[in-house]
Design a protein around this motif. Structure first.
Motif, PDB file in Angstrom:
ATOM      1  N   GLY A   1       7.179  14.589   2.251  1.00 53.04           N
ATOM      2  CA  GLY A   1       7.584  13.590   1.265  1.00 53.04           C
ATOM      3  C   GLY A   1       8.298  12.432   1.924  1.00 53.04           C
ATOM      4  O   GLY A   1       8.153  12.194   3.125  1.00 53.04           O
ATOM      5  N   LEU A   2       9.096  11.712   1.163  1.00 57.35           N
ATOM      6  CA  LEU A   2       9.842  10.587   1.704  1.00 57.35           C
ATOM      7  C   LEU A   2      10.801  11.039   2.807  1.00 57.35           C
ATOM      8  O   LEU A   2      10.952  10.362   3.830  1.00 57.35           O
ATOM      9  CB  LEU A   2      10.633   9.885   0.598  1.00 57.35           C
ATOM     10  CG  LEU A   2       9.825   9.031  -0.387  1.00 57.35           C
ATOM     11  CD1 LEU A   2      10.713   8.523  -1.502  1.00 57.35           C
ATOM     12  CD2 LEU A   2       9.175   7.840   0.352  1.00 57.35           C
ATOM     13  N   ALA A   3      11.441  12.172   2.599  1.00 54.18           N
ATOM     14  CA  ALA A   3      12.409  12.668   3.574  1.00 54.18           C
ATOM     15  C   ALA A   3      11.762  12.968   4.922  1.00 54.18           C
ATOM     16  O   ALA A   3      12.396  12.822   5.974  1.00 54.18           O
ATOM     17  CB  ALA A   3      13.112  13.914   3.041  1.00 54.18           C
ATOM     18  N   GLN A   4      10.504  13.363   4.906  1.00 54.31           N
ATOM     19  CA  GLN A   4       9.785  13.681   6.142  1.00 54.31           C
ATOM     20  C   GLN A   4       8.933  12.506   6.631  1.00 54.31           C
ATOM     21  O   GLN A   4       8.158  12.644   7.569  1.00 54.31           O
ATOM     22  CB  GLN A   4       8.879  14.902   5.932  1.00 54.31           C
ATOM     23  CG  GLN A   4       9.609  16.190   5.600  1.00 54.31           C
ATOM     24  CD  GLN A   4      10.071  16.252   4.149  1.00 54.31           C
ATOM     25  OE1 GLN A   4       9.468  15.623   3.268  1.00 54.31           O
ATOM     26  NE2 GLN A   4      11.133  16.990   3.891  1.00 54.31           N
ATOM     27  N   GLU A   5       9.066  11.355   5.959  1.00 53.19           N
ATOM     28  CA  GLU A   5       8.277  10.157   6.264  1.00 53.19           C
ATOM     29  C   GLU A   5       6.780  10.421   6.116  1.00 53.19           C
ATOM     30  O   GLU A   5       5.955   9.831   6.801  1.00 53.19           O
ATOM     31  CB  GLU A   5       8.600   9.622   7.666  1.00 53.19           C
ATOM     32  CG  GLU A   5      10.063   9.216   7.821  1.00 53.19           C
ATOM     33  CD  GLU A   5      10.365   8.585   9.171  1.00 53.19           C
ATOM     34  OE1 GLU A   5       9.502   8.669  10.079  1.00 53.19           O
ATOM     35  OE2 GLU A   5      11.443   8.006   9.310  1.00 53.19           O
TER      36      GLU A   5
ATOM     37  N   GLY B   1       5.225   6.618   1.864  1.00 54.54           N
ATOM     38  CA  GLY B   1       6.052   5.417   1.911  1.00 54.54           C
ATOM     39  C   GLY B   1       5.288   4.226   1.377  1.00 54.54           C
ATOM     40  O   GLY B   1       4.310   4.379   0.632  1.00 54.54           O
ATOM     41  N   TYR B   2       5.708   3.029   1.755  1.00 53.09           N
ATOM     42  CA  TYR B   2       5.008   1.813   1.331  1.00 53.09           C
ATOM     43  C   TYR B   2       4.919   0.869   2.519  1.00 53.09           C
ATOM     44  O   TYR B   2       5.733   0.931   3.452  1.00 53.09           O
ATOM     45  CB  TYR B   2       5.716   1.151   0.145  1.00 53.09           C
ATOM     46  CG  TYR B   2       7.105   0.616   0.434  1.00 53.09           C
ATOM     47  CD1 TYR B   2       7.311  -0.740   0.713  1.00 53.09           C
ATOM     48  CD2 TYR B   2       8.209   1.457   0.423  1.00 53.09           C
ATOM     49  CE1 TYR B   2       8.584  -1.229   0.988  1.00 53.09           C
ATOM     50  CE2 TYR B   2       9.482   0.977   0.675  1.00 53.09           C
ATOM     51  CZ  TYR B   2       9.662  -0.365   0.957  1.00 53.09           C
ATOM     52  OH  TYR B   2      10.932  -0.850   1.227  1.00 53.09           O
ATOM     53  N   ALA B   3       3.920   0.006   2.500  1.00 54.71           N
ATOM     54  CA  ALA B   3       3.629  -0.840   3.657  1.00 54.71           C
ATOM     55  C   ALA B   3       4.144  -2.263   3.498  1.00 54.71           C
ATOM     56  O   ALA B   3       3.934  -2.901   2.469  1.00 54.71           O
ATOM     57  CB  ALA B   3       2.119  -0.872   3.896  1.00 54.71           C
TER      58      ALA B   3
ATOM     59  N   SER C   1       0.855  -1.191   0.000  1.00 55.47           N
ATOM     60  CA  SER C   1       0.000   0.000   0.000  1.00 55.47           C
ATOM     61  C   SER C   1       0.887   1.236   0.000  1.00 55.47           C
ATOM     62  O   SER C   1       1.893   1.278   0.711  1.00 55.47           O
ATOM     63  CB  SER C   1      -0.898   0.029   1.240  1.00 55.47           C
ATOM     64  OG  SER C   1      -1.810  -1.050   1.256  1.00 55.47           O
ATOM     65  N   MET C   2       0.520   2.225  -0.811  1.00 57.25           N
ATOM     66  CA  MET C   2       1.257   3.481  -0.819  1.00 57.25           C
ATOM     67  C   MET C   2       0.750   4.312   0.359  1.00 57.25           C
ATOM     68  O   MET C   2      -0.370   4.803   0.355  1.00 57.25           O
ATOM     69  CB  MET C   2       1.034   4.234  -2.135  1.00 57.25           C
ATOM     70  CG  MET C   2       2.108   5.292  -2.423  1.00 57.25           C
ATOM     71  SD  MET C   2       2.143   6.692  -1.300  1.00 57.25           S
ATOM     72  CE  MET C   2       0.851   7.712  -2.001  1.00 57.25           C
ATOM     73  N   LEU C   3       1.575   4.428   1.364  1.00 53.39           N
ATOM     74  CA  LEU C   3       1.175   5.114   2.580  1.00 53.39           C
ATOM     75  C   LEU C   3       1.264   6.625   2.433  1.00 53.39           C
ATOM     76  O   LEU C   3       2.253   7.155   1.941  1.00 53.39           O
ATOM     77  CB  LEU C   3       2.059   4.670   3.742  1.00 53.39           C
ATOM     78  CG  LEU C   3       2.018   3.185   4.095  1.00 53.39           C
ATOM     79  CD1 LEU C   3       3.009   2.894   5.216  1.00 53.39           C
ATOM     80  CD2 LEU C   3       0.609   2.752   4.501  1.00 53.39           C
TER      81      LEU C   3
END
Length: 334
Positions: free
Chosen positions: A280-284, A287-289, A253-255
């Protein structure tokens, strides 16, 4: 008498101040319902975490029509709730009319953008959905046996095209020859809650060769995940961790951490810092599950490839094109 008046006056002032300091937050969901197992439910989860971790309380409301947006926002503001958090891009325009009338109230729009120069009491929380979608696109292409993957969006808006474009870029990064099919459910808000249409699109995409389908469609996505499981192909969930909905069939799942955005906003209370926040990714923020429900579907090698790309994106060594930056996608025609 003078002393008693002063004493009562001070007590009244203290009571009012205490009441303002302890104002409860409020949460208004977008169309699709609180328990859509996706975007809105992620927001609900953040609010419930606020209750469990702080002992605080909140009020929430589920709109059922566009006409209720301004009415609900004004009702909560006039009742003293602070901050008032909303989910969904469609709220942005409502704040243009409402926010100036309640300058002492902090408002939050998750997914919407409100100009902070014009409306200094509004916080816009945006996500880099294209970055998270890129990672699940990589996973989809690695898992695909047919060389064709697909995407089912909800309402055809730039935000959802942002998901689709990121997904296609990730798939192409793994396999330049992969075919990516993309369909939107509709052009009105009803597209967020049409699982039957989601099911039909999934079957049509499978007929075109897709064996992994990513749904970014709110409640409509439930029909996508169910049909993918019934048809023996893989699916990718969105926003919340939806792996558990169809164990062994949902690849990942795209979190999108809407829950964290709500929790942080409610916890800040009237001290909330307004403006614009990008996650974004840098700030969490995306993400993905991975969990027990999809562990058998994802190999260590697959994860290694994705984690390497994730590190490059965070470091600024890999740039994922954002559809909303120029309304174009280099690898997908809409």
């Amino acid at each position: 008498m003078t002393f008693m008046k002063k004493l009562y006056g001070a007590a009244a002032t203290l009571a009012l101040t205490a009441g303002a300091a302890m104002a409860d937050p409020a949460l208004i969901y977008d169309l699709g319902g609180k328990f859509d197992k996706s975007f809105n439910e992620a927001a609900y989860g953040g609010a419930e975490r606020f209750v469990s971790e702080t002992g605080g309380s909140y009020k929430d409301f589920e709109i059922t029509s566009e006409a209720q947006r301004e009415q609900a926002l004004r009702r909560f503001a006039e009742s003293g709730f602070n901050p008032i958090v909303t989910t969904g891009f469609s709220w942005a325009s409502v704040f243009e009319a409402v926010a100036p009338d309640y300058p002492d109230t902090k408002f939050v729009t998750i997914d919407g953008f409100v100009d902070p120069a014009k409306h200094p009491n509004v916080l816009s929380i945006l996500f880099a959905e294209h970055e998270g979608s890129y990672l699940v696109g990589m996973m989809a292409a690695q898992a695909s046996k047919t060389g064709t993957v697909s995407f089912v969006g909800g309402m055809d808006i730039p935000l959802i095209r942002k998901f689709a474009c990121g997904y296609a870029q990730g798939a192409k990064a793994v396999n330049p020859d992969v075919t990516v099919i993309s369909n939107m459910t509709g052009t009105t808000p009803a597209a967020w809650n049409d699982p039957v249409k989601g099911s039909e699109l999934t079957k049509a995409q499978k007929a075109q060769g897709s064996d992994v389908v990513f749904a970014a469609a709110g409640g409509t996505g439930l029909g996508v995940l169910q049909t993918a499981a019934d048809e023996g192909i893989l699916s990718v969930g969105v926003d919340s961790n939806q792996n558990y909905l169809q164990p062994g069939s949902v690849l990942t799942s795209m979190l999108k951490r809407v829950d964290v955005a709500v929790f942080d906003s409610m916890s800040a209370g009237s001290d909330l810092e307004t403006g614009v926040k990008a996650l974004g990714l840098a700030q969490e923020g995306v993400g993905y599950a991975m969990d027990d429900n999809n562990a058998a579907l994802v190999s260590e090698d697959m994860v290694a490839v994705i984690e390497a790309a994730k590190a490059k994106i965070i470091a600024g060594e890999l740039s994922v094109h954002d559809y909303t930056s120029d309304d174009t996608c280099p690898v997908l025609d809409f």
